[in-house]
Design an enzyme around this catalytic site. Structure first.
Site, PDB file in Angstrom:
ATOM      1  N   SER A 158      -9.342  -1.314  -7.286  1.00  0.00           N
ATOM      2  CA  SER A 158     -10.317  -2.435  -7.642  1.00  0.00           C
ATOM      3  C   SER A 158     -11.894  -1.849  -6.929  1.00  0.00           C
ATOM      4  CB  SER A 158      -9.963  -3.489  -7.296  1.00  0.00           C
ATOM      5  OG  SER A 158     -11.019  -4.363  -7.347  1.00  0.00           O
ATOM      6  N   TYR A 218      -7.917  -9.954  -1.850  1.00  0.00           N
ATOM      7  CA  TYR A 218      -7.427  -9.164  -3.063  1.00  0.00           C
ATOM      8  C   TYR A 218      -7.995  -7.612  -2.799  1.00  0.00           C
ATOM      9  CZ  TYR A 218      -7.825  -6.923  -7.458  1.00  0.00           C
ATOM     10  OH  TYR A 218      -8.097  -6.157  -8.803  1.00  0.00           O
ATOM     11  N   LYS A 221      -5.952  -3.838  -2.171  1.00  0.00           N
ATOM     12  CA  LYS A 221      -5.894  -2.775  -3.115  1.00  0.00           C
ATOM     13  C   LYS A 221      -6.207  -1.535  -2.095  1.00  0.00           C
ATOM     14  CE  LYS A 221      -4.813  -4.483  -7.106  1.00  0.00           C
ATOM     15  NZ  LYS A 221      -3.751  -3.899  -8.037  1.00  0.00           N
TER      16      LYS A 221
END
Ligand code: UDP
Length: 329
Positions: free
Chosen positions: A116, A140, A144
């Site tokens: 991402s 988040y 990643k």
């Protein structure tokens, strides 16, 4: 031989599965159905399973002649990750580690990983190249980044080759009209805006109107989900042909503000879209725009649907023909 696609019934995963099936591949869609939809399988073999269930992953590799993996399954909501970091690290790191462990045990060497733009945090230069410093502003993005780094170590230790594709804003729907975006609850901008156009919501809240951008709303790089799926296929072919591990940024190189997305959606749908400016969302950077020159140069990827207008139009075609999303989960 077959390809295991984790999260194969979810939004981006299902678009990759469709492309793989269309190109005559055998596909196993491994999905826990939390966000996935059986209707989105494109005829692939469905295995209902969770990344946190290592035995189920092992069993899946035992039962099917899998030689490559595309790994989409993840929790992917920035705001939610700030309030539930434990869940995000658990699914996105521990779950991914389970997958990699099962791959090592079964001697499977090729992995395409959904990473991402959130690995970067607030950019120092725009468009963002792959080597830009990584300072994720939310769990988040950090989850990643952690798995990208783990993959580099797994290549040295176990010989797993990987291509990590860092999505900027995946959006739109397959032009066939057969599959599209259906999240419950929905957090993403374009589907929310289109739900307002469909009168399913009263208004969209713009998260912050005082960002350091020309109109004060956040800027993002929207990339068509079918173009993303195509990049996965290119990446897989590269690894299959003996190509090296790589990390690529996936966007169109153009940024659009939240207000621009709303304005263009009004034009495309022909409906008024009411918006209000609310507080900033935790963990949001002001501006994320990709440089995708590297994947264009190295893998020959070219987006077929780079225009925001086409992205919103294909999303609108899907949402207006499936106002309640998929009928079966
Ligand atoms: N956004 C917004 N209102 C919403 C949802 C999103 O203003 O109801 C903004 C969000 O702050 C971001 C952009 O729209 O700047 C895209 O958000 P999305 O959640 O779709 O993707 P993200 O950029 O978080 O991956």
């Amino acid at each position: 031989m077959a390809i295991l696609v984790t999260g194969g019934l979810g939004y981006v995963g299902s678009h990759a599965v469709k492309l793989l099936m269309d190109s005559g591949r055998e596909v196993i869609s491994y999905d826990n159905l939390l966000f996935g939809h059986k209707e989105a399988s494109s005829g692939s073999t469905i295995v209902v399973g969770d990344l946190l269930d290592l035995d189920k992953l092992r069993d899946t590799f035992d039962r099917h002649p899998i030689d490559s993996v595309m790994h989409f399954a993840a929790l992917a909501d920035v705001g939610d990750s700030v309030t539930n970091p434990h869940q995000y690290y658990s699914v996105n790191v521990t779950g991914s580690l389970n997958l990699a462990k099962a791959m090592v045990e079964h001697n499977i060497k090729n992995l395409i990983f959904s990473s991402s733009a959130a690995v970067f945090g607030e950019p120092e230069v725009v468009p963002i190249p792959e080597g830009h410093p990584k300072n994720p502003t939310n769990p988040y993005g950090r989850s990643k980044l952690m798995f990208e780094e783990i993959l580099a170590e797994f290549e040295v230790a176990y010989g797993i080759k990987s291509v990590s594709l860092r999505y900027f804003n995946a959006s739109g729907a397959d032009p066939s009209g057969l599959i599209g975006e259906d999240h419950t609850p929905e957090h993403h901008l374009i589907p929310i805006v289109l739900q307002v156009a469909l009168a399913q919501r009263e208004q969209v809240t713009i998260f912050g109107g005082d960002w350091d951008t020309p109109d004060g709303s956040c800027i993002r790089d929207y990339v068509h989900v079918t173009d993303l799926a195509q990049a996965h296929l290119r990446a897989l072919e590269s690894l299959e042909n003996g190509g090296p591990s790589a990390v690529y940024n996936m966007g169109n190189g153009s940024g659009y503000s939240v207000k621009e997305v709303i304005r263009l959606s009004e034009e495309i749908t022909g409906k008024p879209i009411k918006s209000v400016v609310g507080p900033r969302r935790a963990g949001d950077p002001a501006r994320l725009v990709a440089s995708s020159d590297r994947i264009k140069k190295e893998l020959g990827w070219e987006p077929k649907y780079p225009e925001l207008r086409t992205i919103i139009k294909t999303a609108w075609d899907w949402h207006s023909s499936h106002p309640n999303g998929y009928s079966v989960r």
